[in-house]
Design an enzyme around this catalytic site. Structure first.
Site, PDB file in Angstrom:
ATOM      1  N   TRP A 144       0.579  -5.580   9.090  1.00  0.00           N
ATOM      2  CA  TRP A 144       1.392  -4.467   8.606  1.00  0.00           C
ATOM      3  C   TRP A 144       1.262  -3.234   9.483  1.00  0.00           C
ATOM      4  CZ3 TRP A 144      -1.130  -0.963   4.855  1.00  0.00           C
ATOM      5  CH2 TRP A 144      -2.322  -1.447   4.349  1.00  0.00           C
TER       6      TRP A 144
HETATM    7  S1  SF4 Z   1      -5.904  -3.817  11.066  1.00  0.00           S
HETATM    8 FE1  SF4 Z   1      -4.709  -4.404  12.849  1.00  0.00          FE
HETATM    9  S2  SF4 Z   1      -4.333  -6.619  12.595  1.00  0.00           S
HETATM   10 FE2  SF4 Z   1      -4.964  -5.798  10.630  1.00  0.00          FE
HETATM   11  S3  SF4 Z   1      -3.033  -5.326   9.593  1.00  0.00           S
HETATM   12 FE3  SF4 Z   1      -3.737  -3.443  10.586  1.00  0.00          FE
HETATM   13  S4  SF4 Z   1      -2.711  -3.423  12.586  1.00  0.00           S
HETATM   14 FE4  SF4 Z   1      -2.554  -5.526  11.775  1.00  0.00          FE
END
Ligand code: SF4
Ligand code: SF4
Lengths: 208, 162
Positions: free
Chosen positions: B46
């Site tokens: 996300w």
């Molecule tokens: S932490 Fe990184 S991999 Fe996990 S949802 Fe957020 S942007 Fe995507």
């Protein structure tokens, strides 16, 4: 062989987003000697719908500066949703918003100040502007201090509520599992606060 | 655009795995270069940037994947809890780079006064419509609701005569 852990507590909070973190703070304020535990499916520092940060707080009355009244807000919501609202519930959360925002301000959330009036910069009738990159970590710090890190169960996904055998309307805990190692958790609680947000993957971009 | 771990920069510390709210940052099997993190489900990402902000090596970028948008745009973030600033680097596909800096907090980390350090409220205050600290945060009784002040009442001295 799956490990099972039993956790006995006074208050169980399910979900460590903004609502769960707020519940943790509030529960500790009112009950100094209770054991309060919180189960969160990700990491409380960065979880829930505010994990990525926000650039505005969308509801702030401005009671201090007499900008709006709570009644104005209820009228606005009723118009916005074409009358299909529970006005008592809207009133109930709206009247608590201002003091919560002031608490965030005190904790260190950068809210854009309006130097002339001593209020906050408005982006709309109800919005105020913030530099909210660390919105969630700040609120999570308050919750972690309230409960103690040993009482916060990160990466525990709660799947079912436990009901009292004698009274099916009474929740007496919950069960879940650790999403990393599969450890099974049984929480037994005198009171359970469900702060688990919406359904998983209903919206493509959201915590679920 | 989902996150992408640059394997050569990743030391396998696991900070991104620990913080990802979608639980999709995973480790590869340990190879000769040790374990590396990778985004196991880019379509479920996300794009919250938490892995980017929490990576001490600056090894995570947000960018279009090669099979989907191989255009060269990318976003990098450095977040510093000492100076309380977040630094954004936006790389456009035509080579333009933009930098932004924003404050993230006005107080030092760990400075929040926890609820148990406030004076303990009387149990009967639970019946009032106010939350913790609310009376003070609103600057008194502004909502027109009758409320006892959040102070422990003074002990009334009783004179015993005779
Ligand atoms: S932490 Fe990184 S991999 Fe996990 S949802 Fe957020 S942007 Fe995507
Ligand atoms: S935080 Fe950075 S260095 Fe650590 S495992 Fe993740 S990508 Fe690798």
């Amino acid at each position: 062989m799956t490990k099972v852990r039993y956790v006995d507590t006074d208050i169980l909070i399910i979900g460590g987003g903004m609502a769960g973190s707020g519940a943790a703070w509030e529960a500790r304020y009112w009950c100094r000697n209770c054991r309060i535990v919180l189960a969160e499916k990700a990491n409380i520092n960065r979880s829930g719908a505010v994990a990525m940060g926000l650039s505005a707080i969308n509801t702030y009355m401005g009671l201090k500066c007499k900008e709006n009244t709570v009644e104005d807000y209820v009228k606005y919501v009723r118009g916005d949703l074409m009358g299909i609202v529970r006005e008592d519930l809207v009133y109930d959360y709206a009247r608590h918003v201002d003091s919560t925002v002031h608490l965030f301000d005190e904790w260190g959330l950068p809210i854009w100040p309006e130097p002339k009036t001593g209020c906050y910069v408005r982006e709309g009738k109800w919005q105020i502007m913030i530099h909210g990159e660390s919105y969630k970590p700040i609120v999570a710090e308050a919750a972690r201090k309230a409960l103690g890190d040993e009482n916060i169960f990160n990466r525990v996904m709660v799947t079912h509520l436990l009901k009292s055998p004698g009274n099916p309307n009474r929740v007496v805990g919950a069960i879940g599992f650790n999403v990393n190692d599969g450890t099974f958790y049984v929480f037994k609680a005198k009171a359970t606060i469900l702060a688990a947000g919406g359904g998983s993957q209903i919206y493509s971009l959201g915590p679920g | 655009m989902p996150s992408y771990v640059i394997p050569a920069k990743c030391t396998g510390c696991g900070d991104c795995v620990n913080v990802c709210p979608s639980h999709i940052m995973k480790f590869t099997k340990s190879g000769i270069f040790g374990r590396k993190a990778y985004n196991a489900e880019p379509e479920s990402c996300w794009e919250c940037y938490n892995c980017v902000k929490h990576c001490p090596q600056g090894a995570v970028q947000i960018r279009g994947y090669m099979d989907f948008t191989p255009l060269g745009g990318a976003v990098e973030v450095y977040r510093d809890e000492k100076t309380n600033r977040v630094y954004w680097t936006i790389r456009y596909r035509n080579g333009t780079v933009k930098y932004f800096v924003f404050p993230i907090r006005t107080t030092p980390w760990g400075s929040i006064k926890p609820p148990q350090e406030y004076p303990e409220p009387l149990k009967e205050f639970l019946r009032t419509p106010y939350l913790s600290c609310e009376h003070e945060q609103l600057g008194g009784n502004k909502l027109g609701v009758e409320l006892p002040r959040m102070k422990v009442p003074e002990v009334v001295k009783v004179e015993v005569r005779g």
